[in-house]
Each structure stands twice: as structure tokens, then as C-alpha cells.
Design an enzyme around this catalytic site. Sequence first.
Site, mmCIF file in Angstrom:
data_model
loop_
_atom_site.group_PDB
_atom_site.id
_atom_site.type_symbol
_atom_site.label_atom_id
_atom_site.label_comp_id
_atom_site.label_asym_id
_atom_site.label_seq_id
_atom_site.Cartn_x
_atom_site.Cartn_y
_atom_site.Cartn_z
ATOM 1 N N ASN A 1 32.786 71.509 -8.334
ATOM 2 C CA ASN A 1 33.829 70.788 -7.599
ATOM 3 C C ASN A 1 33.730 71.245 -6.150
ATOM 4 O O ASN A 1 33.847 72.433 -5.874
ATOM 5 C CB ASN A 1 35.205 71.128 -8.168
ATOM 6 C CG ASN A 1 36.336 70.616 -7.283
ATOM 7 O OD1 ASN A 1 36.196 69.582 -6.633
ATOM 8 N ND2 ASN A 1 37.437 71.335 -7.252
ATOM 9 N N GLU B 1 48.685 52.367 -2.345
ATOM 10 C CA GLU B 1 47.743 53.187 -3.111
ATOM 11 C C GLU B 1 47.717 52.844 -4.598
ATOM 12 O O GLU B 1 46.687 52.979 -5.238
ATOM 13 C CB GLU B 1 47.956 54.683 -2.881
ATOM 14 C CG GLU B 1 49.129 55.309 -3.572
ATOM 15 C CD GLU B 1 49.223 56.822 -3.328
ATOM 16 O OE1 GLU B 1 48.210 57.521 -3.411
ATOM 17 O OE2 GLU B 1 50.350 57.295 -3.075
HETATM 18 O O1 M6R Z 1 48.093 67.963 -2.053
HETATM 19 P P1 M6R Z 1 48.519 67.435 -0.727
HETATM 20 O O2 M6R Z 1 49.987 67.319 -0.579
HETATM 21 O O3 M6R Z 1 47.935 68.209 0.417
HETATM 22 O O4 M6R Z 1 47.918 65.980 -0.655
HETATM 23 C C1 M6R Z 1 48.019 65.204 0.507
HETATM 24 C C2 M6R Z 1 47.694 63.762 0.222
HETATM 25 O O5 M6R Z 1 46.403 63.652 -0.290
HETATM 26 C C3 M6R Z 1 48.666 63.131 -0.765
HETATM 27 O O6 M6R Z 1 49.988 63.222 -0.321
HETATM 28 C C4 M6R Z 1 48.307 61.646 -0.979
HETATM 29 O O7 M6R Z 1 48.538 60.923 0.181
HETATM 30 C C5 M6R Z 1 49.092 61.080 -2.159
HETATM 31 N N1 M6R Z 1 48.207 60.382 -3.031
HETATM 32 C C6 M6R Z 1 50.129 60.111 -1.774
HETATM 33 O O8 M6R Z 1 50.821 59.637 -2.889
#
Ligand code: M6R
Length: 613
Positions: A106, A493
Amino acid sequence: MCGIVGYTGSSQAAPILLDGLEKLEYRGYDSAGIAVFSKKKKSEPSIEVIKAKGRLKVLFEMTDSGKSVKGTCGIGHTRWATHGEPSVVNSHPQYAKDKRVVVVHNGIIENYQELKERLMRDGCEFVSATDTEVVAHLLDRYYDSDPIDAISKLMYHVRGSYALGILFQDRPGEIYAVRKDSPLIVGRSSGGNFIASDVPAILKYTRDVCFIENQVIVRLTGKDIQFFDVDKAELKKEFTQIQWDTEAAEKGGFKHFMLKEIYEQPKAVRDTISPRIKDGKVNLEELNLSQEELSSIRRIQMVACGSAYHVCMTARYMMEELVRIPVDVDLASEFRYRKPVLEENTLVIVISQSGETADSLAALREAKKLGHKVLAVVNVVGSSIAREADSVFYTWAGPEISVATTKAYSTQLAAVYLLAIVLGKARGMVDEQAEAEMVEELQRLPEKIERILEEKERIQWFANKFSHSKDIFFIGRGLDYASSLEGSLKLKEISYIHSEAYAAGELKHGTISLIEDGILVVGVATQSELFEKLISNMVEVKSRGAYVLGVTSYGNYNMEDVANYTIYVPKTMECFAASLVVIPLQLLAYYVALGKGLDVDKPRNLAKSVTVE
Ligand code: M6R
């Protein structure tokens, strides 16, 4: 971006690996594979590799849920393609010739091209387009009966991020693992030992878990776990007991994780707020920020990605008004490269659910390099961002599985409210009475969220009418603009409907030309000072043919003079309104996607944890 798992012990490995991969499928789901030390020839150990393109269920079918693959030691992978299209050949495990070394990965090997060319010049043959195959060949090259030595050499040659699970063919029953900037945990139990990208993968088997630090190598047998640093010196590691249980990571009767997580919001918000209220006051001693440090803060720089970025946007409006402190907000992917100039006494706040988002982690490191304190608001205990930050505010949302964040978002909002109150007090902007009123209102938020959830049918009915839209716009001003950004992201999304969010006043500078008959415009209006202005913007789009959905607080009934349909949320202090309006916006996105028959929890092209740039 991908999920890895490994098991060695006394039970059949493949069903355990598949079970673990199922819990990690949120991290990537375009192909999957497992490798197990096969029991076919006892004298001559060999590794059986089975891979399949598509969802994990294909691999389940191919292996009779793992039952047809014998052996008690193996590794598995669920992929979110970065290098090379989703295909069997590009899926993991990847291996060097004759499967002498088999690898799941990963992360991203940044210098893979240069390494690959060098290996090819030396006669190495590559079959896949992946960066991971380079790792397998390099390990094969460095391996001379000492796996730790080979892995240590590998670490000196590869750049990028990795959590690797490795099998060496002549070491049956042993799994090797190593991480740098991609998550990896180790679990132990009397029946065997595990590696995984995340706790839910192994929680059914053990709660005794160790969060592996960067650049640590692990050797596991069924009975034993050893840790080494990059120079092969043995290390001692602490294990922790995971407190939450498996149900927290199961659907529990809901059709989707997203709906379950939407419903968990009252509890998640309560769990995040309650432990921080002592005798009616906000207490954030856990952050180890002294009164002097708090009152010396002159500016706040917030960084995050996606929905967490929208929380930062909300925080900016809220904190600038309440605390009267300048707040700058950046997307982590921009901040990390824009050579930021940060004033002295700037507190940097990084917000991340997973604590593993590559850009947010890099932004944190950039801020630290510039000599600033970093406070992280994180959901996953022991994650990279939590470990590297100077102070951590844990949001107690519990495991969030659906790719679309809901409960983590709500707890992040709660976290910034509490931070704002503490900063406001330190700067003399929030007095005791104001604090008491805000604390009281914060404690009422969970119950108000529950009330919105009780009216979900109205939103479902409305969502069904618009599930075939081509474009949907969200408009708002101030705090409501930040909520509009979140509503729009949530919708696009998971429903794949094109959507944009606009600061309502900006609409007439170009975007209004896109408004045509029947297009849905969602107007969010909770801020009394801006209410009339937003209503005017809604009139503007309506007179150009838009169908207007108003989302506002009870009491603002003149919304109905302009909106074709109105959704009300309970009244709260206006600075906390984002916590309530986001609920109907989440439900709208969910029911639109449901109406379209889409895979709500695993939207195409996405993954829960974005551990690559
Ligand atoms: O794990 P994180 O909060 O850092 O992730 C950030 C974004 O990838 C995350 O909020 C993404 O936009 C979501 N899929 C929204 O629903």
C-alpha cells in the site's frame, strides 16, 4: 489507498485474509489477491497466489470463501489502482520470478521507474505496470537467507510511501512487514499473529494491537513477533488494547455504512463533546497547550483535504467572528508546495479523519519544518498525523467505513467549536457567560440532529424527484457557503451528478449562465444577517428557471415565499448551524445515490483513505 492484511498461525489463513480484506475494501476495490504458503508439497515450500479483477466477491467465489486454499500463513491485498489499470496482472500480490519473494503493498514507490530501468538492464523481466513489482525484484536481488537484511537494503533504495507484507518462499510460516508513510498495524493472539492496514481487518480475532512506526521492520511467526529498525537492531514495542468492538465496523441492519454512520452522528458528536466539558466549561488539557501558548497565538493556519477542508472553511468563519483571530485555510495539496509564509506565533491545525492522508501529512511536516506547532484533529488513534503532530484532538467518531464521510465530519465540526471557545477565552473574547451558553447549546446538538433524522422521509421523497438530474448547484453565504461546499461534494462523490457550490454572491459573476429550466439549486440559509441576501440570490436563480430547495432553520418561514420546497432544521446558535444543515444535505446525497441504484459506500474511482498524492 490499498488495504493489506496478513496472518500466520494455527488456523487456515485464506478465510481470515478474505475476511480482513472485506473490512478493508473501503480502501480500494478494483482488484484483490492473496498469497498463501501452500501445503501441496511438504518438502518443498511453495506459495500459492490467487488474484482477481473486480470486487472482492470475485475472489471469494474463486476460492470458496478461502476454504479451497490450504495453508496457515499468507498475505492479502485489495487494490485502488495507481500504477497500471485494474487487471489481474497488475493486482497484488506481486512477485519476482519463481515466487521466491511475494509482496503486497500500500503506497507509492516514487523512484520505481529509475529502479525498474536499472533492473531491466540487469536482465530482470517485468510483467506488470505496477511500482510494487520493483519491490519484489529488488528484495529478490538483495535476499541471501536474511530477510531483515534484504528489507533494510530495500529501504535504502526506494523512495516514497509503503506498507509492505512480504513472504520469502524458503521461510514458510513467516511474514515480514515494513512501513514508511502508509499505515500498518500488527495484532497478536493465542491463535496467531496479524498485520493489517487498519484495525477492523483483524478486530474479530484480536484487540491486542501495535501501531507500527515509520521505518520499522516486523517479523511474525505464529508464536512470535519481533521488531527491527532500518539498521537491523531489535526494538521493543508497546501493544494497546482496542476499546471499540466489531459492531462499530459492521452495518448493523442498515442497508449501507453511510446511512448507519449518518445515524451514528448524535452519539459521535456527544462522545466528542462530553469528555471535554468539565463543570460546565470546555477543558482541553489533553492538548498540552498552556494558557500562555494559547494567548500568544496570533494567527491560525488550517490545512486539510476534501470534507475536512470544508470543516476548516466553517472554522474560519466561526473563529474569525468569535475569537477575532485571523484564520487562513488551505488545501493540503496546495499548502505543501506553495512555499507558505507563516507569521511567528501561527498555530497550524491539520484536520483528517484517517490521519493518513498523504497531502495532509506532508502539509503537517512542512509546517513543522517551518518551526510551527501543529495541532491535529484526527479520528484514527495512532495514525501518522496523530503521531507526528505536537498536540492531538481526537474526534471520537469510531470507525468510519463509508467512503463519503459523515460522522467524522460532524465530530470535526464539534472539535473546532470547542477549540474556538478555548481560544476565545484565552484571548478574552469569550466570557464565562458566553462560554456557559455555548456549552449548553453544544450539548443540545446531538438531540437536534436526532430530530432531523426523524424527518428523513421528506428528504427521501424529494431526493427521488431529482435522482436523474444532470447538474445540481448549492449556494450559501458565510458559514452556509462552507456547508454548501460539503453538501455539493457529498452529492457528487456518491451520485455522480455534476454539482458545484457557490458563494451565493459570486454566482452572477459567471456561473448563473448555467442556470436553466428545472435545474435544482439548493439554497442554504441559517445566518440571519445574510438571510435576505441569500433569498435574493434564490429569487435570481428561480426567475431563470431553477427549481429551488431551501434549507433553513425553523422560524425562517419566509423561505417558502421563494423556495419550491423547504427543509427546516432546529434552531441553534448560528455559529453552530453547520452541524444541523449538513444532516439533510447528507441525506439528500444518500437518497439520490440510492435512487440511482449506485454503490453508495464504494463510489467509483474513490478510496476512503488517500495515502497517495
Ligand atoms: O481522512 P481525511 O479526513 O484526511 O480525508 C480527506 C478527504 O479525502 C475526505 O474528506 C474525502 O473528501 C471524503 N471522501 C469526503 O466524503
